[in-house]
Design an enzyme around this catalytic site. Structure first.
Site, PDB file in Angstrom:
ATOM      1  N   GLU A 131       0.829  -1.209   0.000  1.00 41.04           N
ATOM      2  CA  GLU A 131       0.000   0.000   0.000  1.00 41.04           C
ATOM      3  C   GLU A 131       0.863   1.258   0.000  1.00 41.04           C
ATOM      4  OE1 GLU A 131      -3.167  -0.121  -0.482  1.00 41.04           O
ATOM      5  OE2 GLU A 131      -3.211  -2.308  -0.379  1.00 41.04           O
ATOM      6  N   ASP A 138       3.747  -3.864  -5.867  1.00 38.00           N
ATOM      7  CA  ASP A 138       4.343  -5.134  -5.464  1.00 38.00           C
ATOM      8  C   ASP A 138       5.866  -5.039  -5.479  1.00 38.00           C
ATOM      9  OD1 ASP A 138       1.973  -6.470  -5.031  1.00 38.00           O
ATOM     10  OD2 ASP A 138       1.946  -7.486  -6.972  1.00 38.00           O
ATOM     11  N   GLU A 181      -0.530  -1.898  -9.615  1.00 34.34           N
ATOM     12  CA  GLU A 181      -0.402  -2.975  -8.633  1.00 34.34           C
ATOM     13  C   GLU A 181       0.947  -3.670  -8.767  1.00 34.34           C
ATOM     14  OE1 GLU A 181      -2.411  -3.507  -6.145  1.00 34.34           O
ATOM     15  OE2 GLU A 181      -3.704  -1.886  -6.874  1.00 34.34           O
ATOM     16  N   HIS A 236       1.940   2.378  -3.405  1.00 33.56           N
ATOM     17  CA  HIS A 236       1.023   3.230  -4.173  1.00 33.56           C
ATOM     18  C   HIS A 236       1.296   4.704  -3.900  1.00 33.56           C
ATOM     19  CE1 HIS A 236      -1.357   0.098  -5.930  1.00 33.56           C
ATOM     20  NE2 HIS A 236      -1.686  -0.422  -4.765  1.00 33.56           N
TER      21      HIS A 236
END
Length: 420
Positions: A281, A366, A362, A284
Site C-alpha cells: 500500500e 508489489d 499494482e 502506491h
C-alpha cells in the site's frame, strides 16, 4: 432524421452492445473457471488445497451467474427510466404535485434514488444473505444490515441534498459557465469528504481501535519511517462483524491520513506478512498512484461537467432519452439524472483502459513492497488472501483484461519471482 432519433438509436445500440459484451465476458469466465476447477494450477499445488481451489471456483461461478441476472435487470431498469418514459412520468407527477422550482428538483433526485434503491434491493439482499452466506463470508445480521441501511440513507440525505442543491442552484444562476463553478464545488466537496471520512463518517458504521500488538506496531512504524510516510494513527477495524473478507487500507487526506487493518486480516497473517501488505500500500503512495488518480478524477470530472453544460441545453438530449422537457423552465435535475444514466452506457467500452492502468500500478506497488520487505512474506500473504477471499486462481484472460483492477495471483507471484 432528427438528432433526438439518432441519439435514441445510438443509446439503445450502446445498451444492447454493452449487454452482449458483458454476457459474453461473463460466460467466458464461467466456462474457463469451470474447466479448471478439477486441478490446482501446478504453481500453487504445494500451497493451495484442491478443496480451497474448488471453493474459489464455485464462488466465482456463483457470482458470475448472479451477475448475469443482475445485468439483465439493470438494463431493463435503464430502459424503463429512459426510453420507456419512467423518468419523464416521475418528473411530470412531481411537477403536478409540487410545481416547479428547487424543491421539485430536489424531490425528483430523492425520489429517483429511493425508487432505484428499492428496485435493486432484492439483489442486494440476495447477494448478502444468500450468495455470501452460502460461502461463509457474510457475518451481518438482519438487524445490523437494517441499521447500516438507515444510517446510509440519513447520511446520504444530510450530505447529498446540500451539495445537490448547490449544484442545481449554480446550474440556474451561474450563467453560461455554471459547469466550471459546479465542478469546483464538486471537487471541493470530494476533498472535504476525504478529510472528514476517517474521523466522522467511518466510525458510524465500524469500530476502530488503536493497534495494540506491540511487535506488529513496532514493525509497521519502522516501515513507515523507512519509507518516509507519516500517518495519524494505526487502527484495527471490526470488519468481521460484516464479512469474513480481509483487507487493509489507507484512508484520509493530508493530516487525517491513517492506516486501517481489518481484524480478519490480522487473524490470518503473521507480522511479516502484514508488514509486506502494508509495504504494498505504501508503494502506491511512493509511486504517486493516489495523486495520479486524483488528477485523473479532476480532469475527467471537469470534462464531464463541461459536457453536461452543453447537452443540458440541447432538446435532442432529453427527447433522445425519453423525456419531453419544458426548455423555458429549469431542467437541471432532469439533466443531471439523464447524464448519470447515459454516461456509463457509453463509458463501459473504455473500461479496459483504467483497468489496465490499475494492474500496472499494482505491479509497481508489489515491486516496491519486495524492495522494502520480504518478497516471500508478500507472496505468502497474497496466497493467504486469495485463498481466504476465495479468489479464483484460474480466471479467464479476456475477462481479466476487461475487468480486473488487480492482476491475477499467477501473474503477481511470477513477477515477484522473476529476477530483477
Amino acid at each position: 432524421m432528427s438528432y433526438s432519433l439518432i441519439f435514441t438509436i445510438a443509446f439503445a445500440a450502446a445498451i444492447v452492445a454493452g449487454l452482449l459484451v458483458k454476457f459474453w465476458l461473463a460466460t467466458r469466465q464461467i466456462r474457463h473457471v469451470a474447466q479448471h476447477r478439477g486441478t490446482v494450477p501446478p504453481a500453487f499445488a504445494q500451497t493451495i488445497t484442491l478443496a480451497a481451489h474448488q471453493k474459489a471456483a464455485d464462488y466465482t461461478i456463483a457470482k458470475a451467474r448472479f451477475g448475469l441476472v443482475e445485468m439483465a435487470w439493470s438494463a431493463a431498469l435503464l430502459l424503463g427510466w429512459t426510453l420507456l418514459g419512467g423518468l419523464d412520468l416521475l418528473n411530470k407527477l412531481l411537477l403536478g404535485w409540487i410545481g416547479g422550482g428547487m424543491v421539485q428538483q430536489l424531490v425528483l433526485l430523492a425520489a429517483f434514488a429511493t425508487i432505484g434503491g428499492l428496485l435493486e434491493l432484492p439483489f442486494t439482499l440476495w447477494q448478502t444473505f444468500r450468495l455470501e452466506e452460502r460461502f461463509g463470508f457474510n457475518k451481518m445480521t438482519w438487524k445490523l444490515w437494517l441499521a447500516d441501511a438507515l444510517k446510509s440513507t440519513l447520511l446520504g440525505a444530510v450530505i447529498g441534498l446540500p451539495i445537490a442543491a448547490l449544484i442545481l442552484w449554480l446550474m440556474g444562476a451561474a450563467g453560461r459557465f455554471w459547469w466550471l463553478w459546479a465542478w469546483g464545488a464538486w471537487m471541493g466537496f470530494n476533498l472535504l469528504l476525504m478529510l472528514i471520512y476517517p474521523t466522522f463518517i467511518a466510525p458510524l458504521f465500524n469500530k476502530f481501535q488503536p493497534l495494540d500488538d506491540p511487535t506488529l506496531k513496532e514493525r509497521v512504524t519502522a516501515l513507515m519511517k523507512r519509507c518516509g510516510f507519516a500517518a495519524k494513527g494505526l487502527f484495527v477495524m471490526d470488519g468481521s462483524t460484516r464479512s469474513a473478507h480481509a483487507n487493509a487500507y489507507f484512508t484520509g487526506f493530508g493530516a487525517s491520513k491513517r492506516v486501517v487493518f481489518y481484524d480478519t486480516l490480522l487473524r490470518q497473517l503473521n507480522a511479516g506478512e502484514v508488514e509486506a501488505v502494508l509495504a504494498h500500500e505504501l508503494g502506491h503512495f511512493k509511486h504517486r498512484h493516489i495523486v495520479k488518480r486524483l488528477v485523473a478524477m479532476f480532469a475527467l470530472s471537469l470534462a464531464g461537467f463541461a459536457l453536461l453544460g452543453w447537452v443540458s441545453t440541447q432538446v435532442w438530449f432529453y427527447a433522445g432519452l425519453g423525456v419531453q422537457p419544458n426548455m423555458a423552465a429549469p431542467n437541471s435535475a432532469l439533466a443531471l439524472l439523464l447524464f448519470m444514466l447515459a454516461v456509463p452506457v457509453f463509458g463501459f467500452f473504455v473500461a479496459p483502459l483504467p483497468a489496465q492502468l490499475s494492474r500496472k500500478h499494482e505491479f509497481e506497488a508489489d515491486a516496491y513492497a519486495v524492495a522494502q520487505t520480504s518478497g516471500a512474506d508478500l507472496s505468502a500473504a497474497l496466497l493467504k488472501l486469495y485463498q481466504d477471499n476465495a479468489s479464483t486462481l484460474t480466471p479467464d484472460p479476456v475477462f481479466v483484461k476487461f475487468y480486473y483492477s488487480h492482476p491475477p495471483a499467477s501473474e503477481r507471484l511470477a513477477r515477484m519471482a522473476a529476477p530483477a
